[in-house]
Design a protein around this motif. Structure first.
Motif, PDB file in Angstrom:
ATOM      1  N   HIS A  41     -34.193 -72.265 -58.433  1.00  0.00           N
ATOM      2  CA  HIS A  41     -33.294 -71.605 -59.392  1.00  0.00           C
ATOM      3  C   HIS A  41     -32.324 -72.601 -60.025  1.00  0.00           C
ATOM      4  O   HIS A  41     -31.211 -72.242 -60.393  1.00  0.00           O
ATOM      5  CB  HIS A  41     -32.484 -70.503 -58.682  1.00  0.00           C
ATOM      6  CG  HIS A  41     -33.335 -69.451 -58.042  1.00  0.00           C
ATOM      7  ND1 HIS A  41     -32.999 -68.833 -56.867  1.00  0.00           N
ATOM      8  CD2 HIS A  41     -34.517 -68.914 -58.439  1.00  0.00           C
ATOM      9  CE1 HIS A  41     -33.944 -67.951 -56.550  1.00  0.00           C
ATOM     10  NE2 HIS A  41     -34.873 -67.992 -57.484  1.00  0.00           N
ATOM     11  N   ASP A  67     -28.915 -70.797 -60.079  1.00  0.00           N
ATOM     12  CA  ASP A  67     -28.062 -71.167 -58.953  1.00  0.00           C
ATOM     13  C   ASP A  67     -27.119 -72.265 -59.438  1.00  0.00           C
ATOM     14  O   ASP A  67     -27.492 -73.446 -59.507  1.00  0.00           O
ATOM     15  CB  ASP A  67     -28.908 -71.678 -57.781  1.00  0.00           C
ATOM     16  CG  ASP A  67     -29.571 -70.544 -57.014  1.00  0.00           C
ATOM     17  OD1 ASP A  67     -29.280 -69.368 -57.312  1.00  0.00           O
ATOM     18  OD2 ASP A  67     -30.373 -70.848 -56.120  1.00  0.00           O
ATOM     19  N   ARG A  92     -34.216 -68.112 -63.734  1.00  0.00           N
ATOM     20  CA  ARG A  92     -34.929 -67.159 -62.881  1.00  0.00           C
ATOM     21  C   ARG A  92     -35.056 -65.789 -63.542  1.00  0.00           C
ATOM     22  O   ARG A  92     -35.804 -64.934 -63.067  1.00  0.00           O
ATOM     23  CB  ARG A  92     -34.235 -67.024 -61.536  1.00  0.00           C
ATOM     24  CG  ARG A  92     -32.885 -66.361 -61.595  1.00  0.00           C
ATOM     25  CD  ARG A  92     -32.529 -65.824 -60.205  1.00  0.00           C
ATOM     26  NE  ARG A  92     -31.108 -65.752 -60.042  1.00  0.00           N
ATOM     27  CZ  ARG A  92     -30.457 -66.293 -59.004  1.00  0.00           C
ATOM     28  NH1 ARG A  92     -31.092 -66.921 -58.082  1.00  0.00           N
ATOM     29  NH2 ARG A  92     -29.163 -66.176 -58.912  1.00  0.00           N
ATOM     30  N   HIS A 162     -30.295 -73.611 -52.655  1.00  0.00           N
ATOM     31  CA  HIS A 162     -29.848 -72.453 -53.444  1.00  0.00           C
ATOM     32  C   HIS A 162     -28.321 -72.401 -53.396  1.00  0.00           C
ATOM     33  O   HIS A 162     -27.696 -73.031 -52.547  1.00  0.00           O
ATOM     34  CB  HIS A 162     -30.400 -71.148 -52.852  1.00  0.00           C
ATOM     35  CG  HIS A 162     -31.879 -71.001 -52.979  1.00  0.00           C
ATOM     36  ND1 HIS A 162     -32.474 -70.338 -54.026  1.00  0.00           N
ATOM     37  CD2 HIS A 162     -32.885 -71.438 -52.193  1.00  0.00           C
ATOM     38  CE1 HIS A 162     -33.803 -70.374 -53.880  1.00  0.00           C
ATOM     39  NE2 HIS A 162     -34.076 -71.043 -52.778  1.00  0.00           N
TER      40      HIS A 162
HETATM   41 ZN   LIG Z   1     -31.482 -69.280 -55.482  1.00  0.00          ZN
END
Ligand SMILES: [Zn+2]
Length: 268
Positions: A41, A67, A92, A162
């Motif tokens: 992400h 993220d 994402r 993340h």
């Molecule tokens: Zn993530």
């Protein structure tokens, strides 16, 4: 888990124009560290063909799109420990690379109460085009790198990076960092929990703020069948909001990864 084979596709795609960047970015390709860093992400680009998914610039910079801080953190950490960092370039919200293609939240129509107009009423063929353009090249790059390392007899510990929003649905999240783990060889994740837990200044989540399970895709898909050690690391986004925080966390994670690795190998 049932997974489709990942196949190489032609680079021409109705989703990505030829002048747009490919979905996968690799920092320090071919590095020899046992750690292979992943950023499902890390990106927030949206292909021009999707018209920003109907979101304004503010929404596209929020945690729902990516993220926050992970792209910079991954590069810093990779440089510090001599590792490769494979990361996704697109948001994402285009397609979530940590979800099995076709899963209910793979292409969400809402995220943290925000409607994503460009994802409403998507049919299977449109979802498949996004998977082919964005998710499959990314996951295939990871598979190929793991295979390349295995052929060389190189150890691989998968580290998924993340970050999480400090407040979700009105609830503050106290953890500075969380280590997520589930099935497979989770000894490395548990070693990390022990090393991080010895720092009295840190609030460390064990499967917090989320539990890892088979809703996750990247680690189960790559690590479980090959019984690779792994850890999914979640860092609270306010700690990565400025460059000094990213520097501090890349330094800490570098130390913790090495110490956890050493603790598993025992005294030499
Ligand atoms: Zn993530």
């Amino acid at each position: 888990m049932q997974s489709r084979p990942l196949v190489a596709r032609s680079s021409s795609s109705p989703i990505l124009a030829s002048h747009e960047p490919p979905s996968v970015a690799v920092h320090n390709a071919g590095a020899s560290s046992p750690f292979l860093l992943l950023g499902d992400h890390a990106g927030n680009r949206i292909p021009e063909s999707l018209g920003q998914l109907g979101l304004d610039a503010t929404e596209r910079k929020r945690h729902i799109a990516w993220d926050i801080g992970v792209a910079e953190l991954g590069v810093r950490l990779a440089d510090r420990i001599g590792a490769s960092f494979i990361h996704q370039v697109y948001s994402r919200l285009v397609i979530d690379c940590n979800r099995r293609p076709g899963a209910p939240d793979s292409i969400p129509a809402t995220s943290d109460k925000t409607a994503i107009p460009g994802n409403e009423g998507l049919d299977a063929a449109q979802a498949e085009l996004r998977a082919a353009a964005i998710l499959e090249p990314y996951q295939k790059a990871i598979s190929d790198e793991i295979d390349r390392r295995a052929k060389l007899g190189q150890e691989t510990i998968l580290i998924a990076l993340h970050s999480f929003t400090p407040n979700m649905s009105g609830l503050d999240r106290p953890w500075h960092v969380g280590i997520l783990h589930d099935a497979g060889d989770n000894r490395f994740a548990r070693a990390m929990l022990e090393v991080l837990g010895s720092d009295p200044d840190l609030i460390v989540g064990d499967n917090e703020p989320y539990s890892m399970d088979t809703i996750d895709f990247t680690i189960p898909f790559h690590a479980y069948p090959r019984t690779l050690p792994y850890a999914e690391i979640e860092i609270r986004q306010d700690l990565l909001a400025v460059a000094a925080g990213i520097e501090e966390w890349s330094e800490r994670l570098g130390r913790v990864l090495v110490a956890s690795h050493r603790s598993l190998r025992g005294p030499r």
